[in-house]
Scaffold this motif. Sequence first.
Motif, PDB file in Angstrom:
ATOM      1  N   ARG A 137      -3.460   7.872  15.915  1.00 42.03           N
ATOM      2  CA  ARG A 137      -4.459   7.226  16.300  1.00 42.03           C
ATOM      3  C   ARG A 137      -4.109   5.978  17.008  1.00 42.03           C
ATOM      4  NH1 ARG A 137      -9.369   9.428  15.371  1.00 42.03           N
ATOM      5  NH2 ARG A 137      -9.510  11.139  13.701  1.00 42.03           N
ATOM      6  N   GLU A 178       0.738  -1.150  -0.004  1.00 42.69           N
ATOM      7  CA  GLU A 178      -0.032  -0.088   0.071  1.00 42.69           C
ATOM      8  C   GLU A 178       0.972   1.297  -0.070  1.00 42.69           C
ATOM      9  OE1 GLU A 178      -2.533   0.004   3.487  1.00 42.69           O
ATOM     10  OE2 GLU A 178      -0.787   0.576   4.781  1.00 42.69           O
ATOM     11  N   HIS A 212       4.766  10.174  -0.910  1.00 49.39           N
ATOM     12  CA  HIS A 212       3.812   9.018  -0.213  1.00 49.39           C
ATOM     13  C   HIS A 212       4.911   8.001   0.496  1.00 49.39           C
ATOM     14  CE1 HIS A 212       1.470   9.985  -4.141  1.00 49.39           C
ATOM     15  NE2 HIS A 212       0.483   9.654  -3.253  1.00 49.39           N
ATOM     16  N   THR A 245      -0.405  12.712   4.977  1.00 51.88           N
ATOM     17  CA  THR A 245      -1.649  13.014   6.210  1.00 51.88           C
ATOM     18  C   THR A 245      -2.145  12.051   6.498  1.00 51.88           C
ATOM     19  OG1 THR A 245      -2.012  15.512   4.708  1.00 51.88           O
ATOM     20  CG2 THR A 245      -3.605  14.325   5.961  1.00 51.88           C
ATOM     21  N   HIS A 246      -2.625  10.892   5.581  1.00 49.06           N
ATOM     22  CA  HIS A 246      -3.152   9.871   5.931  1.00 49.06           C
ATOM     23  C   HIS A 246      -2.216   9.091   6.952  1.00 49.06           C
ATOM     24  CE1 HIS A 246      -5.534   5.858   4.220  1.00 49.06           C
ATOM     25  NE2 HIS A 246      -5.696   6.078   5.778  1.00 49.06           N
ATOM     26  N   TYR A 247      -0.916   8.662   6.579  1.00 47.12           N
ATOM     27  CA  TYR A 247       0.168   8.167   7.388  1.00 47.12           C
ATOM     28  C   TYR A 247       0.056   8.741   8.957  1.00 47.12           C
ATOM     29  CZ  TYR A 247       4.514   5.785   8.557  1.00 47.12           C
ATOM     30  OH  TYR A 247       5.286   4.922   8.996  1.00 47.12           O
ATOM     31  N   GLU A 249      -2.162  10.607  10.352  1.00 54.25           N
ATOM     32  CA  GLU A 249      -3.514  10.122  11.316  1.00 54.25           C
ATOM     33  C   GLU A 249      -3.465   8.709  11.543  1.00 54.25           C
ATOM     34  OE1 GLU A 249      -8.526  10.297  10.461  1.00 54.25           O
ATOM     35  OE2 GLU A 249      -6.780  10.843   8.834  1.00 54.25           O
ATOM     36  N   THR A 250      -3.196   7.907  10.781  1.00 58.10           N
ATOM     37  CA  THR A 250      -3.172   6.546  11.197  1.00 58.10           C
ATOM     38  C   THR A 250      -2.182   6.052  12.517  1.00 58.10           C
ATOM     39  OG1 THR A 250      -3.448   5.845   8.743  1.00 58.10           O
ATOM     40  CG2 THR A 250      -2.190   4.342  10.365  1.00 58.10           C
ATOM     41  N   LEU A 286       0.374   5.341   1.301  1.00 60.50           N
ATOM     42  CA  LEU A 286      -0.244   6.461   1.828  1.00 60.50           C
ATOM     43  C   LEU A 286       0.316   7.755   1.686  1.00 60.50           C
ATOM     44  CD1 LEU A 286      -1.025   4.781   5.461  1.00 60.50           C
ATOM     45  CD2 LEU A 286      -2.679   4.710   3.465  1.00 60.50           C
ATOM     46  N   THR A 287      -0.452   8.857   1.683  1.00 61.56           N
ATOM     47  CA  THR A 287      -0.027  10.253   1.369  1.00 61.56           C
ATOM     48  C   THR A 287       0.382  10.405   2.868  1.00 61.56           C
ATOM     49  OG1 THR A 287      -2.141  11.030   2.337  1.00 61.56           O
ATOM     50  CG2 THR A 287      -1.589  10.637   0.149  1.00 61.56           C
TER      51      THR A 287
END
Length: 529
Positions: free
Chosen positions: A347, A334, A376, A339-341, A343-344, A336-337
């Motif tokens: 959390r 996979e 990415h 931002t997504h990374y 946040e992941t 991830l950007t």
Amino acid sequence: MTDFAAVPQAPRSDDQNLLEQLASDLVSANYTVDGVAELVGADAYAALERDQPVPALLAARAAQVSQAGSRLAAVVLVFLLGETVPPPVLDEALPSAGAAGALVLGLAEEYDGGLRASVDLRPYSSDTGGDVWVASDLGSHIRPGVLRTDYVLGIGRASLTLAQFAARAEVKRALDLGTGCGIQTFHLLAHAQHVTATDISERALAVTRFNLLLNARVLGIDPANLEARVSLRLGSLLEPVLGETFDQVVSNPPFVITPRLSGEAAEDQFTYRDGGLAGDDVVSSLIRAIPSVLAPGGTAQLLGNWEITEGQSWEDRITGWLPDAVDAWVVQREQLTPTHYAETWLRDAAENRDPARFAERFSDYLVDFASRSVEHIGFGMVWLRKSQGPVGLRRFEEITYDLEQPIGPHVSAAVERSDWLSRCPDLSATYLLVADDVTEERHQRPGAEHPGVILLRQGAGFRRTTLLSTELAGFVSACDGDLTAGQIIGALAALLARDDEAFSSGLVAEVRNLVEDGFLIPATASPAR
């Protein structure tokens, strides 16, 4: 040398009789994956695996009033769902070890007039052995708040991915680098004579020791001589094993890319995921260094994240890390950007429970990635082998769909085919077969004389699909072991009036690709992929 039997704030493993009593209680309570799933129901169990305990909590409370399910329900309520129960309830659920034994072992603590779990203790089952139990720290869905920095992670998605990816051939010496709760060691013990398990955390090694001795019977371990099968070593990355070599190395390292902060100390880092280095240096340094502890022909399987920067492909980035004389196969699962990374992983450690901290740390991540022009972040699986001759395998591919699990045996079979191809530069005298799980699919317009699209599909392993030319489809249809590859190519050349060298050499190249991907297999090879 520390034996990790009694480490503060970790389960104790210095009373084998008590551990065996606990194991007996868990067996008699039917505290297994199947037992829990039957108790709470398939849907609630699936939700529990997503860290959503409410459906299982309702089902276990209802089952507790039933005499048939009361013992198992109590164990589930305490150790999987974090409920507080009166001591007599735990005494009944664990008649041999009792509530007192759970306290002595560090599995339970007094709270609000009763007892509650101080660790997560859950059943686990795999294709490599019988039912076992695995202790780890309680998740944030059970104990609210930001995780402790020396948190010992349980069986998560990444650890399962590695267990399914790891090679399973018989070996003498194996290394579990960054063992955590010890789950990779469990799997290695099924095919390794001896396993060395390392970690930077004393608490992690204490949890691993507890898990090994609680499951000693199933794992084939003599509790009085643990060192005969498993050696536990404290230290960072490869430091505890410098100068040693292994036939297999597996690692779910602390690969999470984390922004480095001015003035931070080691105790500020989440040891289960943060290796303390900038960017993807933990993964790159491991890929460079692991071959130094591999015996000739030895293999390594590890997980990792890598930064994909502006103007550079992920394949080129990892190629730059590979030492000479190392075969490699990397599968990116996979991307991830930033931002997504961010946040992941914020959390993941429940840092979102503190809004001010969450906002500050989110900003730190984005600034850190921007400083290196990261577009990415890739995640994937890395297979390495210390070559005994010229490097024969360097393969990079992106596969984002579901694979058959476990994928490890199919990886090993693919490597065997690659080795076979390197020994057979001329395929003309070889006999090939269509693998058992391969099917052909043809598409054509209504009324058309010939199909416009011919596909081969794998039903197992990597589940690949490939497009065939008419001549390649003809070659595959003739691969029943009766004719050599050269004879089939000759017959096709005559049929299609193509006696030019370009036809033969092009078809041979396509056939080699089909063998490499497992659509065709040598007539003497196993059909497994």
